[in-house]
Structures are given as structure tokens and as C-alpha cells.
Design a protein around this motif. Structure first.
Motif, mmCIF file in Angstrom:
data_model
loop_
_atom_site.group_PDB
_atom_site.id
_atom_site.type_symbol
_atom_site.label_atom_id
_atom_site.label_comp_id
_atom_site.label_asym_id
_atom_site.label_seq_id
_atom_site.Cartn_x
_atom_site.Cartn_y
_atom_site.Cartn_z
ATOM 1 N N TYR A 192 148.919 -53.132 50.174
ATOM 2 C CA TYR A 192 148.482 -53.710 48.909
ATOM 3 C C TYR A 192 149.616 -53.616 47.902
ATOM 4 O O TYR A 192 150.518 -52.792 48.036
ATOM 5 N N GLU A 247 146.927 -53.066 42.697
ATOM 6 C CA GLU A 247 145.608 -52.883 43.299
ATOM 7 C C GLU A 247 145.255 -51.422 43.555
ATOM 8 O O GLU A 247 144.186 -51.130 44.095
ATOM 9 N N ALA A 269 144.115 -48.894 41.890
ATOM 10 C CA ALA A 269 142.825 -48.372 41.411
ATOM 11 C C ALA A 269 141.666 -48.794 42.297
ATOM 12 O O ALA A 269 140.651 -48.091 42.372
ATOM 13 N N ASN A 270 141.794 -49.913 42.975
ATOM 14 C CA ASN A 270 140.725 -50.410 43.837
ATOM 15 C C ASN A 270 140.817 -49.891 45.268
ATOM 16 O O ASN A 270 139.812 -49.874 45.974
ATOM 17 N N VAL A 271 142.014 -49.499 45.723
ATOM 18 C CA VAL A 271 142.186 -49.162 47.132
ATOM 19 C C VAL A 271 142.523 -47.699 47.405
ATOM 20 O O VAL A 271 142.276 -47.216 48.509
ATOM 21 N N SER A 291 140.682 -43.450 50.255
ATOM 22 C CA SER A 291 141.661 -43.461 51.336
ATOM 23 C C SER A 291 141.972 -42.021 51.739
ATOM 24 O O SER A 291 141.754 -41.081 50.979
ATOM 25 N N TYR A 310 145.453 -39.478 41.245
ATOM 26 C CA TYR A 310 144.574 -39.287 42.404
ATOM 27 C C TYR A 310 144.886 -37.938 43.060
ATOM 28 O O TYR A 310 145.429 -37.882 44.165
#
Length: 100
Positions: A37, A41, A43-45, A49, A69
């Protein structure tokens, strides 16, 4: 199944690396989902994970992503591994981050 995310500037340059990592995972019978990505992106992926590998061209973002994170292992891909598109070594790095 482990979820491995690769981030680069736009998600394009890591596409080949993703394919090579998927091939290595298949050879090792390692069940995982690997996708690339763009940094925009994240914040969305990144949430959800198991680890995140960062393309060397944006490695300066690693500290910021690690702070955002804290529960997710995040590191940049070694420049030689990335430059040679060595999917096996990149997968080893991801598995080490995950603790497998």
C-alpha cells in the motif's frame, strides 16, 4: 493467518516485492496475507496487521509509524534486500518481526 503489510510512497514499487514474498511463503508453506500500500493508506491498513515493512525510500517515516502504532512491529526493509527484490529475505525479516 498472519497479515504482513508493505508500505512505500504509493504502493507501486513494492508490488514486485510482494509477489516475491508470496512465492517464498508458498515454498515455505507459511500461511500469510501480504499486500502493498501507499503510505497515505497506513491508517486503514496498519491496524490489525501482524507486522509492517517499510520501503527504503520512505524509511524516515519508521519512527513516526512506530509511535502511531505501538503494538505493531514496524521496520524498514534492508536496502540490499529491497534493491535485489529478495522476497525470501524480506519474508524472513517479517517473520522475525512477528516472532515466527
Amino acid at each position: 493467518m498472519k497479515k504482513i503489510v508493505l508500505l512505500c510512497s504509493t504502493g507501486m514499487s513494492t508490488s514486485l516485492m510482494v509477489n516475491r514474498m508470496r512465492e517464498a511463503a508458498k515454498r515455505d508453506n507459511y500461511e500469510c496475507e501480504i499486500n502493498a500500500y501507499g503510505l497515505a493508506e497506513a491508517a486503514n491498513v496498519v491496524p490489525g496487521s501482524d507486522c509492517v515493512l517499510i520501503g527504503p525510500q520512505i524509511r524516515f517515516n519508521v519512527p513516526k509509524l512506530q509511535a502511531a502504532y505501538p503494538g505493531i512491529p514496524i521496520e524498514d526493509v534492508d536496502m540490499r534486500v529491497y534493491g535485489t527484490m529478495n522476497g525470501e529475505e524480506a519474508l524472513k525479516a517479517a517473520r522475525k518481526l512477528i516472532g515466527d
